[in-house]
Design a protein around this motif. Structure first.
Motif, PDB file in Angstrom:
ATOM      1  N   GLU A  31       8.461 -11.591   2.996  1.00 24.12           N
ATOM      2  CA  GLU A  31       8.890 -10.904   1.613  1.00 24.12           C
ATOM      3  C   GLU A  31       7.931 -11.441   0.363  1.00 24.12           C
ATOM      4  N   PRO A  32       8.024 -10.721  -0.564  1.00 26.00           N
ATOM      5  CA  PRO A  32       6.984 -11.284  -1.645  1.00 26.00           C
ATOM      6  C   PRO A  32       7.403 -12.549  -2.021  1.00 26.00           C
ATOM      7  N   HIS A  39       4.239  -8.408  -8.839  1.00 28.47           N
ATOM      8  CA  HIS A  39       3.187  -7.389  -8.306  1.00 28.47           C
ATOM      9  C   HIS A  39       3.666  -6.051  -7.268  1.00 28.47           C
ATOM     10  N   VAL A  40       4.299  -6.722  -6.259  1.00 23.28           N
ATOM     11  CA  VAL A  40       4.923  -5.790  -5.177  1.00 23.28           C
ATOM     12  C   VAL A  40       5.913  -4.497  -5.712  1.00 23.28           C
ATOM     13  N   PRO A  41       6.786  -4.944  -6.492  1.00 19.13           N
ATOM     14  CA  PRO A  41       7.890  -4.075  -6.996  1.00 19.13           C
ATOM     15  C   PRO A  41       7.004  -2.948  -8.001  1.00 19.13           C
ATOM     16  N   GLN A  42       6.119  -3.818  -8.863  1.00 26.43           N
ATOM     17  CA  GLN A  42       5.552  -2.634 -10.037  1.00 26.43           C
ATOM     18  C   GLN A  42       4.610  -1.792  -9.188  1.00 26.43           C
ATOM     19  N   SER A  85       4.253  -0.490   1.361  1.00 24.95           N
ATOM     20  CA  SER A  85       4.977  -1.863   1.821  1.00 24.95           C
ATOM     21  C   SER A  85       4.278  -2.941   1.526  1.00 24.95           C
ATOM     22  N   VAL A  86       4.884  -4.372   1.507  1.00 21.44           N
ATOM     23  CA  VAL A  86       4.314  -5.352   1.567  1.00 21.44           C
ATOM     24  C   VAL A  86       3.150  -5.525   2.269  1.00 21.44           C
ATOM     25  N   PHE A  87       3.567  -5.100   3.551  1.00 18.13           N
ATOM     26  CA  PHE A  87       2.416  -5.317   4.502  1.00 18.13           C
ATOM     27  C   PHE A  87       1.024  -4.366   4.027  1.00 18.13           C
ATOM     28  N   SER A  88       1.084  -3.354   3.503  1.00 20.88           N
ATOM     29  CA  SER A  88       0.136  -2.309   3.219  1.00 20.88           C
ATOM     30  C   SER A  88      -0.516  -3.000   2.109  1.00 20.88           C
TER      31      SER A  88
END
Length: 464
Positions: A31-32, A39-42, A85-88
């Protein structure tokens, strides 16, 4: 095994180790985490082409998200599934870390073409520089920001002025404070042109200007004295304009942005207000002593000799530092409130608990400053002046004690230390590898919770 094969092997090992560590860290923290929650949701909004939606908690320009969209959108179209995705997103920084390794190696080879083996080892060390390397495994701006600044400098060294300026613009779009390093390249371009002109005209400065104000003397000569029919002053001005116009345009556009934005920070400005925090120079000096000790300690005798020869300047530094420590030691609320960061413990257990230590460290600060200048002895006076100016401009306005702010100042300092030997590089590698191992171990294994919350927290090298 040829040199090329050995280099390929080293790059392969670096990639393999980095990807393995990335997978291990992702398994325990999918998870972030910390600033990734912004950063991730943006980035995912940008991947969905929602460019007008912006999280006001984010204080940097959207370069990281735009770059992520540019990389992941074609892959998403090819794979026919959402790759944002978070991974990518995190894996983009793995690619950036490998690119940083290559760029660092290329910069070393350009600056020091006669020491190929040492250059490779030095590049490995800087590629795993602990404060930077840790953020290879999270979706933060540091890796891409560093990549663009280093690429800008590499292109500058190869005199690719247009590409260097464009890359500098992209670096600023990723992090606003990178404008300082655009200015660094601009200054170096100007000084290089003036020096080339002096050499072409066979005008050598006097011995006194060699020791003190070399490039200031060059500039004075350029303005005050005729250059002859072959290279008139107008031609010098024209060349300066042609070589620097794009860099100047980047700087001017940034000034316009600051006027329009009413400041350097976008989004939430309450926690990122510019101040005069001269203690940051002390912290950076101590930071350099810790991570660059194989090189700075080698200059101990030179530091002692300098102090003996410049007693007045040394006493002045100590006196000014005493005043700075007493009146200008500032503690940002972030530093005091979040125990997930190493700086929290350094502050609580050293600077806050033992107030006397603030003053006892002043001689160490002096050593770090003088040893750094001695380590840069082979660099040109213009380089030392420009680097000093940019380090001061990048650190002094920051209230928060944050190791991530030291990444670029330290990398530029370290890149321009030309006198290196094998034992220093090997010791540096051992220290950096050990710090990385400890940092990653603590992040993975030493989780903890806060009262009234079951969420797991982890130690991290930098603040949010």
């Amino acid at each position: 095994m040829t040199n090329q094969q050995f280099n390929t092997l080293v790059f392969g090992v670096f990639i393999g180790v980095t990807v393995t560590l990335f997978n291990v860290i992702y398994e325990v923290q999918q998870e972030p985490y910390l600033d990734e929650v912004f950063h991730v949701p943006q980035a995912q909004k940008y991947c969905s082409w929602l460019f007008y939606e912006w999280d006001s908690k984010i204080t940097t320009l959207p370069g990281l998200y735009l770059f992520s969209v540019g990389v992941l959108t074609p892959i998403t179209a090819l794979m026919r599934r959402d790759m944002c995705s978070v991974f990518s997103l995190r894996f983009i920084n793995v690619i950036g870390s490998v690119a940083n390794f290559y760029i660092l190696y290329s910069i070393h080879n350009k600056l020091y073409p006669s020491r190929k083996e040492l250059n490779l080892m030095s590049s490995v060390n800087l590629a795993i520089f602990p404060v930077l390397y840790f953020f290879t495994f999270l979706y933060y701006t540091d890796v891409l920001s560093t990549l663009l600044v280093l690429l800008m400098y590499l292109l500058h060294l190869h005199k690719r002025r247009s590409l260097s300026a464009i890359t500098g613009f992209l670096a600023v779009v990723t992090r606003q404070t990178n404008i300082i390093w655009v200015g660094f390249v601009l200054l170096d371009t100007i000084f290089s042109i003036l020096k080339e002109t002096i050499v072409l005209q066979k005008k050598k400065p006097s011995s006194s200007s060699d020791k003190r104000l070399l490039y200031q003397k060059f500039l004075q000569n350029a303005v005050m004295y005729p250059w002859g029919e072959t290279v008139p002053f107008a031609a010098l001005v024209k060349k300066l304009f042609q070589e620097t116009v794009l860099l100047c345009a980047v700087c001017l556009s940034f000034v316009c942005f600051m006027g329009w934005n009413r400041g350097i920070v976008v989004g939430d400005r309450t926690a990122h207000q510019a101040v005069l925090h001269f203690s940051q120079i002390h912290y950076f000096s101590l930071f350099s002593c810790c991570f660059g000790f194989p090189f700075l300690l080698a200059n101990t005798r030179s530091v002692v000799n300098w102090v003996k020869m410049h007693k007045r300047e040394a006493v002045t530094f100590l006196a000014v530092s005493l005043l700075v420590v007493h009146f200008n030691t500032l503690a940002h609320p972030y530093l005091l409130a979040d125990n997930r960061h190493y700086t929290f413990y350094i502050w609580k257990r050293v600077y806050e608990r033992y107030l006397l230590s603030r003053y006892l460290l002043i001689p160490v600060y002096l050593f770090g400053v003088i040893a750094s200048f001695e380590a840069l002895r082979n660099a040109s006076p213009a380089m030392r002046m420009s680097l000093t100016l940019c380090v001061v401009l990048s650190l002094v306005p920051q209230k928060l004690l944050e190791f991530r702010y030291f990444i670029l100042p330290y990398l530029f300092l370290r890149l321009h230390i030309s006198r290196v030997v094998w034992w220093q590089l090997l010791l540096e590698f051992v220290v950096y590898a050990a710090v990385n191992a400890a940092t990653i171990y603590l992040f993975i294994s030493r989780t903890f919770t806060w009262p009234h919350s079951d969420q797991l927290h982890r130690f991290i090298t930098g603040s949010g």
